[in-house]
Design a protein around this motif. Sequence first.
Motif, PDB file in Angstrom:
ATOM      1  N   ILE A   6     -56.761 -27.313 -10.630  1.00  0.00           N
ATOM      2  CA  ILE A   6     -55.779 -26.883  -9.639  1.00  0.00           C
ATOM      3  C   ILE A   6     -55.149 -28.059  -8.909  1.00  0.00           C
ATOM      4  N   HIS A   7     -55.692 -29.251  -9.074  1.00  0.00           N
ATOM      5  CA  HIS A   7     -55.225 -30.389  -8.288  1.00  0.00           C
ATOM      6  C   HIS A   7     -53.752 -30.680  -8.579  1.00  0.00           C
ATOM      7  N   GLY A   8     -52.964 -30.758  -7.515  1.00  0.00           N
ATOM      8  CA  GLY A   8     -51.555 -31.063  -7.639  1.00  0.00           C
ATOM      9  C   GLY A   8     -50.663 -29.861  -7.855  1.00  0.00           C
ATOM     10  N   GLN A   9     -51.237 -28.694  -8.162  1.00  0.00           N
ATOM     11  CA  GLN A   9     -50.418 -27.507  -8.335  1.00  0.00           C
ATOM     12  C   GLN A   9     -49.969 -26.967  -6.973  1.00  0.00           C
ATOM     13  N   THR A  10     -48.982 -26.050  -7.007  1.00  0.00           N
ATOM     14  CA  THR A  10     -48.326 -25.612  -5.778  1.00  0.00           C
ATOM     15  C   THR A  10     -48.880 -24.275  -5.306  1.00  0.00           C
ATOM     16  N   LEU A  11     -49.132 -24.201  -4.002  1.00  0.00           N
ATOM     17  CA  LEU A  11     -49.540 -22.962  -3.351  1.00  0.00           C
ATOM     18  C   LEU A  11     -48.493 -22.603  -2.297  1.00  0.00           C
ATOM     19  N   GLU A  12     -47.955 -21.398  -2.398  1.00  0.00           N
ATOM     20  CA  GLU A  12     -46.953 -20.933  -1.438  1.00  0.00           C
ATOM     21  C   GLU A  12     -47.628 -20.054  -0.378  1.00  0.00           C
ATOM     22  N   ILE A  13     -47.346 -20.317   0.874  1.00  0.00           N
ATOM     23  CA  ILE A  13     -47.934 -19.580   1.987  1.00  0.00           C
ATOM     24  C   ILE A  13     -46.810 -19.089   2.902  1.00  0.00           C
ATOM     25  N   THR A  14     -46.822 -17.813   3.200  1.00  0.00           N
ATOM     26  CA  THR A  14     -45.855 -17.226   4.127  1.00  0.00           C
ATOM     27  C   THR A  14     -46.603 -16.737   5.373  1.00  0.00           C
ATOM     28  N   VAL A  15     -46.236 -17.269   6.517  1.00  0.00           N
ATOM     29  CA  VAL A  15     -46.804 -16.804   7.791  1.00  0.00           C
ATOM     30  C   VAL A  15     -45.929 -15.632   8.260  1.00  0.00           C
ATOM     31  N   VAL A  16     -46.466 -14.430   8.134  1.00  0.00           N
ATOM     32  CA  VAL A  16     -45.696 -13.230   8.464  1.00  0.00           C
ATOM     33  C   VAL A  16     -45.598 -13.063   9.979  1.00  0.00           C
ATOM     34  N   GLY A  17     -46.753 -13.090  10.661  1.00  0.00           N
ATOM     35  CA  GLY A  17     -46.757 -12.912  12.107  1.00  0.00           C
ATOM     36  C   GLY A  17     -48.166 -12.763  12.633  1.00  0.00           C
ATOM     37  N   CYS A  18     -48.268 -12.454  13.934  1.00  0.00           N
ATOM     38  CA  CYS A  18     -49.560 -12.284  14.586  1.00  0.00           C
ATOM     39  C   CYS A  18     -49.607 -10.933  15.298  1.00  0.00           C
ATOM     40  N   THR A  19     -50.822 -10.446  15.493  1.00  0.00           N
ATOM     41  CA  THR A  19     -51.034  -9.197  16.230  1.00  0.00           C
ATOM     42  C   THR A  19     -52.225  -9.347  17.161  1.00  0.00           C
ATOM     43  N   LYS A  20     -52.159  -8.649  18.261  1.00  0.00           N
ATOM     44  CA  LYS A  20     -53.269  -8.560  19.213  1.00  0.00           C
ATOM     45  C   LYS A  20     -53.696  -9.933  19.754  1.00  0.00           C
ATOM     46  N   LEU A  21     -52.750 -10.828  19.928  1.00  0.00           N
ATOM     47  CA  LEU A  21     -53.104 -12.156  20.443  1.00  0.00           C
ATOM     48  C   LEU A  21     -53.546 -12.076  21.906  1.00  0.00           C
ATOM     49  N   ARG A  22     -54.470 -12.985  22.241  1.00  0.00           N
ATOM     50  CA  ARG A  22     -54.862 -13.106  23.643  1.00  0.00           C
ATOM     51  C   ARG A  22     -53.692 -13.672  24.451  1.00  0.00           C
ATOM     52  N   ASP A  23     -53.367 -13.030  25.574  1.00  0.00           N
ATOM     53  CA  ASP A  23     -52.197 -13.414  26.369  1.00  0.00           C
ATOM     54  C   ASP A  23     -52.559 -14.559  27.318  1.00  0.00           C
ATOM     55  N   LYS A  24     -51.768 -15.654  27.252  1.00  0.00           N
ATOM     56  CA  LYS A  24     -52.004 -16.812  28.096  1.00  0.00           C
ATOM     57  C   LYS A  24     -51.029 -16.896  29.282  1.00  0.00           C
ATOM     58  N   GLU A  25     -50.139 -15.974  29.402  1.00  0.00           N
ATOM     59  CA  GLU A  25     -49.163 -15.975  30.490  1.00  0.00           C
ATOM     60  C   GLU A  25     -49.483 -14.842  31.470  1.00  0.00           C
ATOM     61  N   TRP A  26     -49.343 -15.132  32.750  1.00  0.00           N
ATOM     62  CA  TRP A  26     -49.618 -14.129  33.766  1.00  0.00           C
ATOM     63  C   TRP A  26     -48.345 -13.428  34.231  1.00  0.00           C
ATOM     64  N   ILE A  27     -47.253 -14.167  34.234  1.00  0.00           N
ATOM     65  CA  ILE A  27     -46.017 -13.612  34.784  1.00  0.00           C
ATOM     66  C   ILE A  27     -45.034 -13.243  33.660  1.00  0.00           C
ATOM     67  N   SER A  28     -44.659 -14.226  32.838  1.00  0.00           N
ATOM     68  CA  SER A  28     -43.695 -13.996  31.755  1.00  0.00           C
ATOM     69  C   SER A  28     -44.421 -13.761  30.430  1.00  0.00           C
ATOM     70  N   ARG A  29     -43.631 -13.464  29.418  1.00  0.00           N
ATOM     71  CA  ARG A  29     -44.219 -13.280  28.082  1.00  0.00           C
ATOM     72  C   ARG A  29     -44.467 -14.643  27.450  1.00  0.00           C
ATOM     73  N   GLN A  30     -45.556 -14.752  26.704  1.00  0.00           N
ATOM     74  CA  GLN A  30     -45.899 -16.022  26.074  1.00  0.00           C
ATOM     75  C   GLN A  30     -45.031 -16.262  24.830  1.00  0.00           C
ATOM     76  N   ASP A  31     -44.968 -17.538  24.445  1.00  0.00           N
ATOM     77  CA  ASP A  31     -44.135 -17.968  23.315  1.00  0.00           C
ATOM     78  C   ASP A  31     -45.030 -18.577  22.227  1.00  0.00           C
ATOM     79  N   PRO A  32     -45.569 -17.764  21.320  1.00  0.00           N
ATOM     80  CA  PRO A  32     -46.545 -18.288  20.353  1.00  0.00           C
ATOM     81  C   PRO A  32     -45.877 -19.020  19.186  1.00  0.00           C
ATOM     82  N   TYR A  33     -46.669 -19.878  18.545  1.00  0.00           N
ATOM     83  CA  TYR A  33     -46.332 -20.478  17.254  1.00  0.00           C
ATOM     84  C   TYR A  33     -47.635 -20.745  16.507  1.00  0.00           C
TER      85      TYR A  33
END
Length: 232
Positions: A6-33
Motif C-alpha cells: 500500500i505504500h505510496g498509494q492514494t487514500l481519499e478522505i472526505t470530512v462530511v461534518g460533525c454532530t453533538k459537539l461539546r459547545d465551547k461558547e457561552w454567548i455566541s455559536r461556536q465556529d468549529p473546524y
Amino acid sequence: MHSSGIHGQTLEITVVGCTKLRDKEWISRQDPYVCLQYGSTVFRTRTCTDGGKNPTFNEKFTFPLIQGLGDISVVVWNSNTLTSDDFIGSGKIQLSKVLSQGYDDSTWSVMTKRSKYGGEVRIIMHFANPTNQHQHAAPQHSMPSPYVPLPPHASYSGYPPNQSHQPSYQPVITPHPQQSYPPPAISYAPSLYSQQTHSSQQTYPSNQVYPPSPNPYPPTGPYQGIYPPPPY
C-alpha cells in the motif's frame, strides 16, 4: 495495521461534518473546524462559522499511504478571533476497513482532554486497490456452469433422452438390416414363377384357345382330311 503493497498509494478522505459537539461558547455559536494528521501530512478544513454543535464541511483530502501506519488522527477545534482556539475533542480513524474493502463511511467519536465524550465526526474514505478484491471475485468462477451442451445432431429439447423409447435421431448400430435365417423361399418364388408363366404363354398365339384342341392341322398323306384311312 500492516498491509503489504500500500505504500505510496492514494487514500481519499472526505470530512462530511460533525454532530453533538461539546459547545465551547457561552454567548455566541461556536465556529468549529477539523484537522487530520497522517504521518507528517496535516490537513485542515475551513472554519464553519456559527456551525455550533453540528457543523458541515464536505471537504475532500488525499493522503499518500505509509506502510505500516493504519490510523489517522482527527482533532476538532473551535476557532476564536481574539484568543487561542478551543480544543473540543480528538480521536483515531482506523484504516483497516477501507484498505481491505475499498470503502468506509463511518462516524468516529472524539474525546475531551478529560476523556469525556466530545462529539462525533463523519468520515468517508475511498481506496482504489483493496487487498481482498480478488477474494471477492473468485466465487464468480468457482461454481460450475449450468449449461449442458447437447449433441450436435440432436433435434429434441429434452436432455438426457428419455430411456423409454428410442430417439429418432440415433443411427442403427448394425451395418445391414437384420433378416431371419434361413430366408423364406417365397421371397424368390414369385419372380421365378412369373417368368416361367410368361414364357409358356408366349409359345401360343394370343388368338388361340389354350390348351389347343388335338390335331389342329389335317394329317398329310394320300387321304386328305380323313384319319385314320378307311379300309379298302
